[in-house]
Design a protein around this motif. Structure first.
Motif, PDB file in Angstrom:
ATOM      1  N   THR A   1      67.152  54.529  80.842  1.00  0.00           N
ATOM      2  CA  THR A   1      66.661  55.113  81.976  1.00  0.00           C
ATOM      3  C   THR A   1      66.262  56.726  81.623  1.00  0.00           C
ATOM      4  O   THR A   1      65.432  56.932  82.285  1.00  0.00           O
ATOM      5  CB  THR A   1      67.455  54.955  83.276  1.00  0.00           C
ATOM      6  OG1 THR A   1      67.600  53.585  83.626  1.00  0.00           O
ATOM      7  CG2 THR A   1      67.006  55.637  84.448  1.00  0.00           C
TER       8      THR A   1
ATOM      9  N   ASN B   1      75.297  50.326  79.856  1.00  0.00           N
ATOM     10  CA  ASN B   1      74.823  51.423  79.202  1.00  0.00           C
ATOM     11  C   ASN B   1      73.547  51.583  78.427  1.00  0.00           C
ATOM     12  O   ASN B   1      73.151  52.670  78.371  1.00  0.00           O
ATOM     13  CB  ASN B   1      76.108  51.711  78.191  1.00  0.00           C
ATOM     14  CG  ASN B   1      76.197  52.852  77.335  1.00  0.00           C
ATOM     15  OD1 ASN B   1      76.455  53.986  77.857  1.00  0.00           O
ATOM     16  ND2 ASN B   1      75.719  52.986  76.189  1.00  0.00           N
TER      17      ASN B   1
ATOM     18  N   TYR C   1      73.688  54.530  89.122  1.00  0.00           N
ATOM     19  CA  TYR C   1      73.237  53.643  88.110  1.00  0.00           C
ATOM     20  C   TYR C   1      73.925  52.465  87.744  1.00  0.00           C
ATOM     21  O   TYR C   1      75.087  52.135  88.419  1.00  0.00           O
ATOM     22  CB  TYR C   1      73.022  54.507  86.754  1.00  0.00           C
ATOM     23  CG  TYR C   1      72.023  55.463  86.821  1.00  0.00           C
ATOM     24  CD1 TYR C   1      70.561  55.365  86.787  1.00  0.00           C
ATOM     25  CD2 TYR C   1      72.462  56.846  86.900  1.00  0.00           C
ATOM     26  CE1 TYR C   1      69.892  56.245  86.834  1.00  0.00           C
ATOM     27  CE2 TYR C   1      71.385  58.040  87.208  1.00  0.00           C
ATOM     28  CZ  TYR C   1      70.188  57.409  86.900  1.00  0.00           C
ATOM     29  OH  TYR C   1      69.012  58.493  87.297  1.00  0.00           O
ATOM     30  N   TRP C   2      73.928  51.697  86.609  1.00  0.00           N
ATOM     31  CA  TRP C   2      74.748  50.684  86.483  1.00  0.00           C
ATOM     32  C   TRP C   2      76.105  50.784  85.860  1.00  0.00           C
ATOM     33  O   TRP C   2      76.488  51.756  85.322  1.00  0.00           O
ATOM     34  CB  TRP C   2      74.223  49.578  85.268  1.00  0.00           C
ATOM     35  CG  TRP C   2      72.803  49.129  85.786  1.00  0.00           C
ATOM     36  CD1 TRP C   2      72.640  48.045  86.301  1.00  0.00           C
ATOM     37  CD2 TRP C   2      71.288  49.976  85.301  1.00  0.00           C
ATOM     38  NE1 TRP C   2      71.070  47.896  86.318  1.00  0.00           N
ATOM     39  CE2 TRP C   2      70.375  48.963  85.934  1.00  0.00           C
ATOM     40  CE3 TRP C   2      71.334  51.084  85.007  1.00  0.00           C
ATOM     41  CZ2 TRP C   2      69.203  49.267  85.941  1.00  0.00           C
ATOM     42  CZ3 TRP C   2      69.766  51.466  84.707  1.00  0.00           C
ATOM     43  CH2 TRP C   2      68.842  50.410  85.320  1.00  0.00           C
TER      44      TRP C   2
ATOM     45  N   ARG D   1      63.979  54.428  90.533  1.00  0.00           N
ATOM     46  CA  ARG D   1      64.779  55.501  89.729  1.00  0.00           C
ATOM     47  C   ARG D   1      65.606  56.206  90.545  1.00  0.00           C
ATOM     48  O   ARG D   1      66.900  56.593  90.516  1.00  0.00           O
ATOM     49  CB  ARG D   1      64.233  56.264  88.705  1.00  0.00           C
ATOM     50  CG  ARG D   1      65.085  57.329  87.665  1.00  0.00           C
ATOM     51  CD  ARG D   1      64.358  58.295  87.568  1.00  0.00           C
ATOM     52  NE  ARG D   1      63.460  58.242  86.385  1.00  0.00           N
ATOM     53  CZ  ARG D   1      63.557  58.204  84.997  1.00  0.00           C
ATOM     54  NH1 ARG D   1      64.663  58.495  84.615  1.00  0.00           N
ATOM     55  NH2 ARG D   1      62.503  58.071  84.224  1.00  0.00           N
TER      56      ARG D   1
ATOM     57  N   HIS E   1      69.728  56.698  90.864  1.00  0.00           N
ATOM     58  CA  HIS E   1      70.375  57.777  90.845  1.00  0.00           C
ATOM     59  C   HIS E   1      71.391  57.883  92.084  1.00  0.00           C
ATOM     60  O   HIS E   1      72.349  58.722  91.791  1.00  0.00           O
ATOM     61  CB  HIS E   1      69.356  59.016  90.784  1.00  0.00           C
ATOM     62  CG  HIS E   1      69.904  60.274  90.726  1.00  0.00           C
ATOM     63  ND1 HIS E   1      70.574  60.530  89.430  1.00  0.00           N
ATOM     64  CD2 HIS E   1      70.083  61.331  91.426  1.00  0.00           C
ATOM     65  CE1 HIS E   1      70.840  61.917  89.473  1.00  0.00           C
ATOM     66  NE2 HIS E   1      70.758  62.348  90.805  1.00  0.00           N
TER      67      HIS E   1
ATOM     68  N   ARG F   1      71.266  52.296  80.962  1.00  0.00           N
ATOM     69  CA  ARG F   1      71.287  53.931  81.452  1.00  0.00           C
ATOM     70  C   ARG F   1      70.651  54.774  80.459  1.00  0.00           C
ATOM     71  O   ARG F   1      69.894  55.623  80.786  1.00  0.00           O
ATOM     72  CB  ARG F   1      72.791  54.277  81.622  1.00  0.00           C
ATOM     73  CG  ARG F   1      73.537  53.832  82.949  1.00  0.00           C
ATOM     74  CD  ARG F   1      74.721  54.841  83.296  1.00  0.00           C
ATOM     75  NE  ARG F   1      75.656  54.844  82.299  1.00  0.00           N
ATOM     76  CZ  ARG F   1      76.601  53.829  82.133  1.00  0.00           C
ATOM     77  NH1 ARG F   1      76.712  52.952  82.944  1.00  0.00           N
ATOM     78  NH2 ARG F   1      77.308  53.981  81.048  1.00  0.00           N
TER      79      ARG F   1
END
Length: 415
Positions: free
Chosen positions: A127, A121, A223-224, A215, A219, A124
């Motif tokens: 990012t 999190n 994401y993670w 990125r 996307h 994210r």
């Protein structure tokens, strides 16, 4: 009819032998073709354009390390970059230290999260705050080499399908036997495996402590994942299943702290092992597609390693039972002490360490002085790796799938 122990010992013996030569051949081929005549670390390749890069540093209770980590990140020899530190609800004075640093460095921005939500999190959130397409991610206790950002961004800009780059972690703390053995491990095991996997097709995982991402690729895959114990293994599999390329760059150095107690080592390796199990359970059904066949070797190698761990456990159980009850001759195991096959395993292990030292002298001139300590590696790390895998399989199977993986402060060795 041959006994069951004959087949058990056969697999337990030949699997590490075959994989060791597999890794050595791939690693040496990688070195000969891609590293031998490559420019030195301090002279990274020229780039037609040098786009902005964002260095993301998720932090949880990093008060002791945060000053030197931020200082190393800000010292990058790259013209256009920003540093974003994400304080993930730290309970110490990490937030205050980050705010003081941000007041003195224009390149540094700090994102504060009100509670511990986990590394995935935090990445994210970082990012979302980043201004660049290219993200360099390091841990909150890692020291990034000054040329690392240039090397990693060079890879990301070299082709439209390069989704991630994994760097070369180096061990900082070497005051104990465990620390010195990990120096050799990261060279001969982790570094060699990444080179070989890069030659043969797909990487099992990026190094969570130092990796860079596009990125756009992140996307596309969402994401993670915040429900995985090891977000780095999961993101690696999902990127490659979406047909993104992951590269290994040994010149992108990052100096890290590792456990130097058996308790800390056990917790770390159990987390790694459980992460592998979770990723396998989550994604192996999707790998049955022919379009994802290049991941089959990664899955097969992992399944063989799990089989080896349980084979070793069965050998130990049969030997222990034979001390208390009379087993049939086909199940009897006389001893666990190394005999001629143990000597061969040790020699092959030391050969792999020697090969890795030849390669790694390029990045660390005095790495060879740790060679002596590696004779103890099979007895400590193979045993820990086997036991953590055995424990991790049921733990990963029984884990509730929607449980968020949050931070747990690791053992960072004797400072």
């Amino acid at each position: 009819m041959e006994s069951i122990p004959f087949w058990l010992f056969g697999f337990a013996f030949y699997y590490p032998i075959v994989m060791s030569f597999f890794w050595m051949s791939g690693g040496l081929y990688y070195y000969w073709r891609r590293e031998r005549k490559a420019p030195p670390r301090t002279s990274p390749p020229a780039m037609d354009r040098m786009p902005m890069a964002s260095i993301l540093i998720p932090c949880f209770n990093e008060s002791e390390q945060v000053d030197e980590t931020i200082a190393a990140a800000l010292a990058q020899r790259y013209p256009d970059f920003e540093v974003i530190a994400i304080n993930d609800g730290s309970s110490d004075d990490t937030a205050e230290k980050l705010d003081r640093l941000a007041a003195h460095h224009e390149r540094l921005r700090v994102v504060h999260l009100d509670r511990n939500m986990g590394k995935a999190n935090a990445l994210r959130m970082g990012t979302l705050a980043a201004r660049s397409e290219y993200l360099v991610c390091i841990d909150g206790d890692a020291l990034l080499d000054e040329y690392a950002t240039h090397w990693m961004v060079w890879h990301l800009t070299s082709g439209p399908r390069v989704g991630a780059v994994t760097g070369n972690p180096r061990i900082r703390n070497r005051s104990t036997l465990l620390g010195r053995m990990q120096v050799g491990e990261f060279s001969s095991i982790i570094g060699m495996i990444k080179r070989a996997q890069r030659v043969y097709g797909r990487l099992f995982t990026v190094s969570g402590v130092i990796s860079a991402f596009r990125r756009t690729a992140l996307h596309r895959i969402g994401y993670w994942a915040d429900n995985m114990v090891t977000e780095d293994i999961d993101i690696s599999w999902r990127l490659q299943m979406d047909h993104w390329d992951i590269r290994y760059e040994p010149n992108a150095l990052c100096f890290i702290l590792m456990p130097e107690t058996l308790k800390g080592l056990w917790r770390q390796r159990l987390r790694w092992a459980q992460g592998g199990v979770e990723v396998m359970l989550q994604h192996s059904p999707d790998l049955l597609s022919w379009r994802k066949r290049r991941m089959w070797a990664v899955l097969g190698e992992y399944l063989l390693s799990v089989t080896w761990a349980y084979t070793m456990l069965l050998i130990m159980v049969l030997w222990a039972l034979g001390k208390f009850i009379a087993l049939p001759p086909a199940l009897h195991i006389e001893t666990l002490l190394p005999q001629w096959h143990g000597v061969i395993l040790a020699l092959v292990c030391m050969l792999q360490f020697a090969a890795s030292i030849i390669i790694d002298r390029r990045y660390e001139a005095r790495v060879g002085r740790n060679y002596y300590w590696m004779i103890w590696y099979p007895m400590v790390y193979w045993l820990v790796g086997m036991l953590t895998t055995v424990v991790a399989v049921p733990k990963g199977i029984l884990k509730r799938r929607n449980t968020r993986a949050v931070w747990v402060s690791p053992d960072r060795g004797v400072r």
